[in-house]
Design an enzyme around this catalytic site. Structure first.
Site, mmCIF file in Angstrom:
data_model
loop_
_atom_site.group_PDB
_atom_site.id
_atom_site.type_symbol
_atom_site.label_atom_id
_atom_site.label_comp_id
_atom_site.label_asym_id
_atom_site.label_seq_id
_atom_site.Cartn_x
_atom_site.Cartn_y
_atom_site.Cartn_z
ATOM 1 N N ASP A 83 38.352 36.134 50.637
ATOM 2 C CA ASP A 83 37.537 37.062 49.851
ATOM 3 C C ASP A 83 38.329 37.830 48.809
ATOM 4 O OD1 ASP A 83 35.125 38.330 49.190
ATOM 5 O OD2 ASP A 83 35.550 40.018 50.496
ATOM 6 N N ASP A 129 36.530 43.740 56.431
ATOM 7 C CA ASP A 129 37.305 44.411 55.389
ATOM 8 C C ASP A 129 38.030 45.599 56.003
ATOM 9 O OD1 ASP A 129 36.670 42.771 53.183
ATOM 10 O OD2 ASP A 129 34.712 43.718 53.027
ATOM 11 N N HIS A 160 42.429 43.814 49.912
ATOM 12 C CA HIS A 160 41.754 43.339 48.702
ATOM 13 C C HIS A 160 40.524 44.141 48.269
ATOM 14 C CE1 HIS A 160 39.652 40.777 51.836
ATOM 15 N NE2 HIS A 160 38.630 41.305 51.203
ATOM 16 N N HIS A 165 34.794 38.200 59.185
ATOM 17 C CA HIS A 165 35.560 38.843 58.127
ATOM 18 C C HIS A 165 35.313 40.349 58.193
ATOM 19 C CE1 HIS A 165 37.680 39.286 54.378
ATOM 20 N NE2 HIS A 165 36.669 39.930 53.858
#
Length: 1022
Positions: free
Chosen positions: A372, A262, A577, A260
């Site tokens: 997430d 970001d 997000h 993951h």
């Protein structure tokens, strides 16, 4: 097996084994201390420091100066490039040789001009394999470059991870040398680690735990760290343990590599590009040596970055995608926020993402991947299905603060009844390490035992990137089928969901939104980002409609396909997000606001060009309405002398009209009362504004009804202490409600700004504190059913929360909030923990509180946070967190909200249309004096909203229109158009034509049937 009696002292045996593999204790005589053999210094090490992120080609041209291990460099966000000259000793023939690199930044190894390995100590990667088994014919003298970012895996927070970055942090390389890597030691250490973990995780109540304990103790007895000849026998003991098989009923864990990343968070967008490069090139190295390894990877934007910055790596990724090992997932441009983007923005996330994956990899994602994000809209199931997606994976609801979500595998039913198979990995993580703990928790936490016997385990360092390591793969390989543990198989999302679907008969269904009971401060944090998002969504909507009509009305107009895609992709990127929620560092905020300015600037030029093509040029002013209903509104028109005047204009649906002033039925009257309050009235509303700017009365004249609660004031600004438990930008806690203080200090009392006619307005200024003020203009327009509050706040607070309240004379157990392509209800009471935890909720352009035949709506142009408790409607305005951006929300803020009392339901009162009108202003254009009003589209049913008109993706001679049912009703609507439509077809949200469903065109009309909240997309062939 056991040669001497063993005392049943579990603690001593367990701790003995732990110390035997410790990297802290007894490393002079334990196994861990034998991981590396001989070492050799580098022949030379030189460095070059750059304030910018530059290409390898540019870096290689620089002057490098000698670097001494331990010397510091920086500051934060700079890049230090190293040039390494290596010479592997001849005596290391037959050995595995590594470059060992330990630093406190994130590094990338470059060899022969290509990236080959990421090195990040926090991400479990400190060595680059130079040779698996050194041979004479291999190159012994090697030159490498290492690109080191002056930031850690999670940025550079000053004092804590989420604190604002330390701009002056220094970095260093602590270790850089050649070493012999003892693979047999690593394998034996993994055996020991996994057995020790089994002892601890299964606990004293499980026989298998004691079997593991006595096995690992005997291994310590057999293994002499200084004598590799003793390793095989110890390894054989472990092998025998791990090879004791499971029964057929055991739970199956589908292990998938994951990383993951970001797209921006505690680091800027540009650093994310390098995080992707470092992480993904390391994944490719693992795939070369582990053909069974499967890696899942989302976010088309990140693939696009890698394609641009690392074309060689991207080509390798394409090869492994074909092999089925590197699996693009999710189908969206970024992993966007699940609450705040508009419905059309969510559709474009999928449209851009799926089109990219199809073009670059020839595949179509069948699962939505959003692990997430801070909550999930009730319209997502329908949007997913419309984009060819039947499955959904996330885990974020495991973060719920109060209530435990009751399922891990279930069907999620959306607002319109669409259902998707949904899986929350029971290990409650998307960054597992392949440890026994992960596998045990996956089984233990599964809330659907007996209903679902398959679960996902996503392994790899995440958030800041990093991804899987060889150690994780080795761990999982050891316990593929070991008694006492779930079965483990390297898998893919397709395999997982196929198993879940095949055995889904007993699965439960969850209906409605997936509300995260945490992070509800993100509905309000970084208000400028929220404003930029709403305004740019509006602008792109208007550009597409104007360009589509210009395409039909002008032979010379060219639809700006490439530029619109560029602007949409910028907007979609900012919906990541951690960006649109405002939970990012100041550098990211600056980037995001710049992107909004780019969209505004370039979008304004596109809109201007399209508007000029709509009408023949002339000296008169025309008005363009981009919404699908007739509008009568007051607009400001610039006269020939440069002065502005007001006009009440009537403009047809999706059409143009000359700006001809009409007379209102009742002009606005503004009267100053003896006590200093001001009365404004327009025949629909009568508002009494007190000296301090609050509403003493808001009277709906036609209903003979007061809207505000007796003895209470509307438009009451209130401020709260806002100190969460930890997640500063993210969280507002329920206890903040106990600190409510009204804003009472008047700097400038209410005074008349516009004295009526077409528009009446009053202004006033309040002081929040010695650092912050509110200046507001309350506006009443002729023929307008709502009262507007144009607001400017000078904001310089710390850990405060500003809201505005309207206590209304309405009694209802539920309030209604607009969401994407529809609305939903939430309770106004606090009966249960599921109710009271919704003390702060999200909504889009409006919220409404209604009882039978009467209600009040709150409208806004850029806010998303609401609270309706009992009869008090509250709009959240501004927060002031200090981490991860120490200056979050400081400065000047401009926004508008409105209050609209109404009779009947909010549907019948056109609340939805009024909220659109507030957000989509009428556009002024130039036209000839003899322009005749015209309309391009209209819809017969008020329940149906024509949301989008755009050029089709794959056909220049076609338009795509998107409509949705907004009332929650089953309805048949007629779409009328003046455009030369030859034929029409139903299509999905990806604009793929359904050849079995023509939409019949008769006399330029199309009849369409809608279910409640249904989204329809129609392809119009011109």
């Amino acid at each position: 097996m056991y040669h001497q009696p063993v005392l049943k002292n579990r603690r001593t045996l367990l701790e003995r084994a732990e110390k035997f593999i410790s990297d802290v204790y007894f490393t002079d005589c334990n196994l861990r201390g034998r991981l590396y053999g001989d070492s050799c210094p580098l022949e030379s090490l030189a460095s070059f420091l750059s304030p910018n992120r530059i290409t390898f080609i540019e870096a290689a041209k620089q002057d490098f100066v000698p670097y001494k291990i331990g010397n510091t460099f920086g500051p934060t966000w700079w890049t230090c490039w190293f040039k390494l000259a290596l010479k592997i000793p001849e005596s290391w023939r037959g050995k595995e040789v590594h470059l060992l690199w330990e630093s406190d930044g994130e590094a990338m190894v470059w060899r022969d001009g290509e990236p080959v390995q990421g090195l990040t100590k926090e991400g479990g990667k400190t060595s680059y394999i130079l040779s698996n088994c050194l041979r004479d014919e291999e190159q012994h003298s090697v030159t490498l470059h290492v690109e080191m970012a002056c930031n850690a895996l999670f940025g550079a927070g000053q004092g804590s991870m989420i604190a604002a970055p330390d701009p002056n942090r220094k970095f260093s390389v602590q270790r850089a040398e050649l070493v012999i890597f003892n693979r047999d030691v690593r394998e034996l250490l993994t055996d020991f680690e996994m057995l020790v973990d089994i002892v601890k995780e299964l606990g004293e109540g499980e026989q298998r735990s004691f079997q593991a304990l006595f096995t690992v103790n005997e291994m310590v007895n057999l293994c002499d760290p200084s004598d590799p000849r003793t390793y095989p026998e110890a390894h054989s003991l472990a092998h025998n343990f791990f090879n004791q098989r499971n029964g057929e009923s055991q739970h199956t864990v589908h292990a998938m590599g994951h990383c993951h990343i970001d797209s921006a968070w505690l680091w800027p967008y540009e650093e994310t590009i390098r995080k992707c490069g470092r992480s993904w090139v390391s994944v490719i190295r693992l795939m070369e040596n582990n053909p069974e390894f499967v890696f899942t990877c989302s976010q088309a934007q990140q693939f696009q970055w890698v394609k641009s910055w690392y074309p060689g790596l991207f080509s390798e990724i394409q090869d492994y995608v074909k092999k089925g090992q590197f699996i693009p997932v999710g189908g969206t441009w970024v992993e966007m926020d699940g609450n705040l983007p508009s419905g059309e923005s969510m559709v474009r996330q999928f449209l851009e993402g799926q089109c990219f994956f199809n073009k670059e990899f020839g595949l179509h994602c069948t699962e939505f991947w959003l692990p997430d994000t801070f909550g999930y809209s009730a319209q997502l199931p329908q949007i997913m299905q419309g984009c060819g997606i039947a499955n959904f994976l996330t885990q974020k609801l495991s973060w719920n603060l109060v209530n435990t979500f009751p399922h891990n595998t279930f069907f999620w039913e959306g607002l319109d009844g669409s259902r998707v198979l949904t899986h929350f990995p029971p290990g409650n993580s998307y960054g597992m390490m392949g440890r026994i703990e992960d596998l045990v928790n996956t089984v233990k936490n599964n809330k659907d035992k007996g209903r679902a016997n398959h679960s996902a385990a996503l392994f790899g360092y995440g958030d800041g990137g990093g991804g899987p390591t060889q150690l994780m793969l080795d761990r999982l390989r050891l316990v593929q089928d070991t008694d006492g543990l779930p079965k483990v198989q390297m898998s893919s999302p397709e395999k997982l969901f196929s198993h879940l679907q095949a055995d889904s008969g007993l699965l439960c269904t969850w209906t409605g939104e997936l509300f995260l009971e945490l992070h509800n401060g993100t509905y309000s944090t970084q208000a400028q980002i929220k404003r930029g998002n709403r305004q740019c969504e509006t602008l792109l909507h208007d550009i597409e409609i104007t360009s589509s009509l210009a395409l039909c009305r002008s032979r010379t107009f060219s639809y700006p396909v490439e530029k619109l895609q560029e602007l949409w992709r910028l907007l979609l990127l900012n919906q990541f997000h951690d960006v649109i929620p405002g939970s990012c560092i100041e550098m990211v905020v600056e980037d995001a606001l710049k992107y909004y300015e780019d969209i505004r600037r370039d979008g304004a030029a596109l809109l201007r060009e399209a508007c000029e093509a709509l009408e023949s040029k002339g000296s008169s002013t025309g008005v363009f309405n981009t919404l699908p209903w007739e509008r009568q509104e007051v607009v400001e028109i610039q006269n020939e002398d440069g002065k502005t005047s007001l006009a009440l204009v009537r403009v047809p649906s999706v059409g143009v009209s000359p700006a001809k002033d009409t007379q209102p039925v009742t002009p606005v009257a503004v009267t100053v009362q003896a006590n200093g309050s001001v009365l404004m009235e327009n025949g629909m509303l009568r508002a009494t504004i007190t000296r301090d700017g609050t509403l003493a009365s808001l009277y709906l004249i036609g209903a003979n009804r007061e809207s505000l609660s007796t003895g209470c004031c509307g438009n009451q600004f209130v401020i709260f202490n806002d100190v969460p438990l930890y997640w500063d930008a993210w969280d507002v806690m329920d206890y903040h409600l106990q600190t409510r203080k009204p804003v009472l200090e008047v700097v400038q009392p209410v005074h008349v700004v516009m004295d009526g006619g077409l528009r009446g307005a009053v202004g006033f200024t309040l002081r929040i504190s010695d650092k912050s003020t509110i200046t507001q203009k309350i506006v009443m327009d002729a023929m307008c059913p709502y009262l507007k509050f144009n607001t400017e706040v000078q904001w310089a607070e710390s850990h405060k929360f500003l809201k505005v309240e309207f206590p209304v004379q309405v009694h209802s157990p539920n309030a209604t909030y607009e969401i994407q392509f529809g609305h939903l209800q939430r309770p106004t009471h606090r009966n249960t923990s599921w109710d009271w935890v919704r003390f702060e909720v999200w909504g889009h352009k409006w919220a409404d509180l209604s009882e039978h035949n009467f209600g009040v709506a709150l409208l806004n142009d850029c806010k998303y946070g609401y609270s309706v408790h009992k009869n008090t409607m509250t709009l959240s305005l501004l927060r002031a967190p200090k981490a991860p951006d120490a200056n979050a929300d400081m400065g000047t803020h401009s926004f508008t909200y409105a209050v609209m009392p109404h009779t009947g339901s909010f549907q019948d009162a056109s609340v939805i249309q009024c909220a659109y009108n507030l957000n989509f202003p009428l556009r002024l254009i130039q036209c000839s004096p003899d322009t005749v009003p015209w309309s391009a589209f209209s819809v017969s049913a008020e329940a149906v909203i024509l949301e989008t008109i755009k050029q089709a993706e794959d056909c220049k001679a076609a338009l795509v229109i998107r409509l949705y049912e907004s009332h929650g009703s089953t309805v048949t609507a007629t779409l009328s158009t003046s455009l030369p439509v030859r034929e029409a077809w139903h299509c999905d949200l990806l604009e793929r034509r359904d050849t079995a469903r023509p939409a019949h065109v008769e006399s330029q009309k199309i009849t369409l049937d809608f279910r409640p909240y249904q989204i329809l997309t129609i392809l119009l062939i011109l």
